[in-house]
Design an enzyme around this catalytic site. Structure first.
Site, PDB file in Angstrom:
ATOM      1  CD  GLU A   1      -2.390  -1.247   2.829  1.00 47.93           C
ATOM      2  OE1 GLU A   1      -2.044  -0.432   3.690  1.00 47.93           O
ATOM      3  OE2 GLU A   1      -3.160  -2.186   3.048  1.00 47.93           O
TER       4      GLU A   1
ATOM      5  CE  LYS B   1       6.032   4.818   6.642  1.00 51.55           C
ATOM      6  NZ  LYS B   1       5.663   6.097   7.204  1.00 51.55           N
TER       7      LYS B   1
ATOM      8  NE  ARG C   1      -2.239   3.566  11.848  1.00 48.92           N
ATOM      9  CZ  ARG C   1      -1.397   2.621  12.226  1.00 48.92           C
ATOM     10  NH1 ARG C   1      -0.134   2.940  12.493  1.00 48.92           N
ATOM     11  NH2 ARG C   1      -1.771   1.374  12.343  1.00 48.92           N
TER      12      ARG C   1
ATOM     13  NE  ARG D   1       2.915   6.640  15.899  1.00 42.79           N
ATOM     14  CZ  ARG D   1       3.736   6.203  14.969  1.00 42.79           C
ATOM     15  NH1 ARG D   1       3.399   6.285  13.707  1.00 42.79           N
ATOM     16  NH2 ARG D   1       4.891   5.707  15.294  1.00 42.79           N
TER      17      ARG D   1
ATOM     18  CE  LYS E   1       9.634   2.487   9.854  1.00 44.27           C
ATOM     19  NZ  LYS E   1       9.354   3.348  10.974  1.00 44.27           N
TER      20      LYS E   1
HETATM   21  P1  AMP Z   1       6.807   5.401  10.903  1.00 43.90           P
HETATM   22  O1  AMP Z   1       6.002   6.535  11.459  1.00 43.90           O
HETATM   23  O2  AMP Z   1       7.910   5.861  10.008  1.00 43.90           O
HETATM   24  O3  AMP Z   1       7.224   4.416  11.969  1.00 43.90           O
HETATM   25  O4  AMP Z   1       5.833   4.556   9.917  1.00 43.90           O
HETATM   26  C1  AMP Z   1       4.642   3.959  10.329  1.00 43.90           C
HETATM   27  C2  AMP Z   1       3.493   4.906  10.063  1.00 43.90           C
HETATM   28  O5  AMP Z   1       3.211   5.018   8.686  1.00 43.90           O
HETATM   29  C3  AMP Z   1       2.176   4.439  10.631  1.00 43.90           C
HETATM   30  O6  AMP Z   1       2.053   4.679  12.001  1.00 43.90           O
HETATM   31  C4  AMP Z   1       1.174   5.255   9.835  1.00 43.90           C
HETATM   32  O7  AMP Z   1       0.954   6.491  10.468  1.00 43.90           O
HETATM   33  C5  AMP Z   1       1.888   5.521   8.532  1.00 43.90           C
HETATM   34  N1  AMP Z   1       1.235   4.904   7.348  1.00 43.90           N
HETATM   35  C6  AMP Z   1       1.069   5.526   6.180  1.00 43.90           C
HETATM   36  N2  AMP Z   1       0.483   4.738   5.279  1.00 43.90           N
HETATM   37  C7  AMP Z   1       0.226   3.551   5.891  1.00 43.90           C
HETATM   38  C8  AMP Z   1      -0.368   2.322   5.476  1.00 43.90           C
HETATM   39  N3  AMP Z   1      -0.805   2.137   4.243  1.00 43.90           N
HETATM   40  N4  AMP Z   1      -0.439   1.334   6.398  1.00 43.90           N
HETATM   41  C9  AMP Z   1       0.011   1.510   7.661  1.00 43.90           C
HETATM   42  N5  AMP Z   1       0.593   2.635   8.103  1.00 43.90           N
HETATM   43  C10 AMP Z   1       0.706   3.660   7.236  1.00 43.90           C
END
Ligand code: AMP
Length: 546
Positions: free
Chosen positions: A244, A246, A251, A266, A411
């Site tokens: 998907e 990102k 969140r 979040r 990610k």
């Molecule tokens: P990080 O903040 O870098 O740890 O990355 C995780 C965050 O990416 C999640 O907490 C979400 O806020 C965001 N995110 C964006 N797109 C998605 C997606 N398709 N699925 C899950 N998380 C996503």
């Protein structure tokens, strides 16, 4: 139960270093605690005042603690600050200070565990102009009636730093052992209820119900999180994956039940008032009662705007209507946790996705399901071209694990060299920057949540951001010495770096080469910063690639 009994148990636990012995002790104590007090006791032992799903905060930083104590022991605030700074352990110092004072006081009231909890609740609920004063008075009441040992743990509770080594895992094991319930059942109930206090109480009063607990509307559960990884690695391990976009937004978890809707961040704070448009869109996109997970993004001329734009909307307390006009938001929904009262988190992702698509008429995030690294790579570049941060790869048969940052969600983004760290201090700037902080001290965490310094950062922060950071940190100063200041650690920076090096200069044993400020991460809290475990993984990955 007296608060003193709680304090005595904490003292005993503090002397134990073995996790097993700690679990045994708690398992012996839990069944002896009354139903009214068990949930409070369990939360307090972990240094938590309120359920994890609750956004309630004590709003009581070190600065108020110094003031309350100075009043109670009849000394100057500076004396208290000096004593705490030289020891580094507020609990220990409070105990010593109260010990000295004890010889001169005669009348105190016994503190009950529930009294302490109620006071905390009052402090959290207090708002408005006089709230600071009210919180101070409550703290003064508590410390004036506390014995030295009680003071030790009161102070630590108020700062939410128990330091007795009782983590989530120990409490879960102790609950299982105390009430003879399988640990998977405790785990399941904890995921759904997001409050170990309630889990313990249920295990004691109605253990057969534990396996059946469902996620409750308007009590948000922790969000599932992701680790960094690679496309090829994931395809090799799992074969078919869901990819998907990102989204570079914020969140959210949206709850809809019986006509009521709420949206949480979040950090599980309610954002319903600042995001009425998003709430309306989601409400109209389904006729079902749901709890769904997604990311809200800002759109301009059909293109996603950077994450900071979304935050500007979320932070707005006034003028929401105008803000709605200025910044258009759109939800992207990628998971469903509850549908019409049924908890779905244990179902495989593909099944949850099917349900999600069948109940939402709009906003479901597009997905590519593929077992080809090449195809996923192409999807990744398209995602970047469209203005996203990268992609998320999800294991298709995985359950939804609240709060888990595992290998089931990975990610993929170009900047693998950024790291989230908490700001623990700063130095005043020089020359024309003398009235703002110029460089910031950053820390990561070890397994127990102890903060360890790892770097300083001064580059990448423009004058506007420096001014903003000054405003943000000026009320978080705990102490000042020469040009250096220490802060309450609750602001997170995302920091870029060129290389991770071993170093004896910092407590973490690592240092960042060429650190540069990337952005503020107001959506994260301290528990989410980089861990030592993840640092060592980064270090070995970096050296393997060389
Ligand atoms: P990080 O903040 O870098 O740890 O990355 C995780 C965050 O990416 C999640 O907490 C979400 O806020 C965001 N995110 C964006 N797109 C998605 C997606 N398709 N699925 C899950 N998380 C996503």
């Amino acid at each position: 139960m007296l608060f003193l009994d709680f304090a005595n148990t904490c003292r005993e636990i503090e002397k134990i270093s073995s996790r097993l012995a700690m679990t045994d002790l708690l398992a012996e104590v839990f069944p002896q605690i009354s139903d009214e007090e068990l949930d409070i006791f369990v939360r307090f032992a972990r240094g938590k005042l309120f359920p994890d799903w609750s956004a309630e905060k004590l709003n009581f930083g070190p600065s108020l603690l110094y003031e309350a104590l100075a009043y109670v022991i009849g000394k100057k605030r500076e004396d208290v600050v000096r004593a705490i700074n030289s020891s580094g352990d507020a609990g220990e110092v409070v105990e010593e200070l109260l010990q000295k004072k004890q010889q001169t006081t005669f009348f105190t009231e016994d503190l009950e565990l529930t009294d302490v909890y109620e006071r905390f609740m009052q402090m959290a609920k207090s708002s408005g102009r006089k709230s600071q004063q009210e919180r101070l008075r409550s703290a003064q009441y508590l410390f004036s009636n506390a014995s030295p040992l009680e003071g030790r743990y009161l102070a630590r509770l108020m700062l939410e730093e128990m330091r007795i080594g009782v983590g989530e895992g120990v409490v879960k094991d102790a609950v299982a052992k105390a009430f003879g319930v399988p640990s998977e059942v405790v785990e399941h109930a904890h995921q759904a209820l997001n409050d170990l206090g309630e889990v313990a109480l249920l295990a004691k009063t109605n253990p057969e119900k534990l396996a059946e607990v469902t996620i409750t509307p308007f009590k948000p559960v922790k969000m599932m999180l992701a680790q960094a990884g690679s496309i090829t690695g994931m395809v090799e391990t799992h074969g078919t994956l869901a990819a998907e976009n990102k989204y570079d937004g914020s969140r959210f978890q949206f709850h809809k039940s019986g006509g009521r809707c709420a949206i949480y961040s979040r950090r599980l704070e309610e954002m319903t008032a600042s995001l009425p448009d998003v709430v309306e869109m989601l409400k109209n996109a389904t006729t079902h009662d749901v709890i769904i997970d997604g990311e809200v993004i800002a759109i301009l001329n059909g293109k996603p705007m950077p994450f900071q734009t979304v935050l500007r909307r979320i932070r707005r307390k006034h003028g929401i209507e105008e803000a709605k006009e200025e910044i258009e938001l759109r939800p992207c929904v990628f998971d469903i946790l509850v549908c019409d009262g049924e908890t779905l988190i244990d179902l495989p992702f593909t099944k949850r996705r099917e349900i999600l698509e069948s109940v939402m008429t709009e906003y479901v995030a597009p997905q590519l399901v593929s077992d080809s690294a090449e195809e996923i790579e192409k999807y990744y570049h398209e995602a970047l071209d469209a203005g996203n941060e990268g992609i998320m790869l999800k294991v298709i048969n995985a359950p939804y694990l609240p709060g888990n940052r595992g290998k089931l969600w990975i990610k993929i983004k170009p900047e693998v060299d950024t790291i989230d760290l908490v700001v623990t201090g700063a130095e005043w700037g020089e020359g024309k920057r003398a009235k703002v902080f110029g460089s910031f001290v950053l820390a990561c965490q070890d397994e127990s949540g102890e903060l360890l310094e790892i770097s300083r950062v001064a580059t990448g922060i423009d004058d506007a951001m420096l001014a903003h950071l000054y405003e943000l940190f000026k009320d978080k100063i705990i102490s000042e010495k020469g040009k250096s200041v220490t802060f309450e650690p609750d602001v997170i920076f995302e920091v870029g770096y060129a290389e991770l090096q071993r170093s004896t200069n910092y407590e973490a044993g690592y240092a960042l080469r060429f650190p540069r400020f990337v952005r503020l991460r107001d959506d994260k809290d301290v528990s989410e910063i980089e861990t030592m475990e993840s640092l060592s993984r980064r270090y070995s990955m970096q050296n393997k690639e060389e």
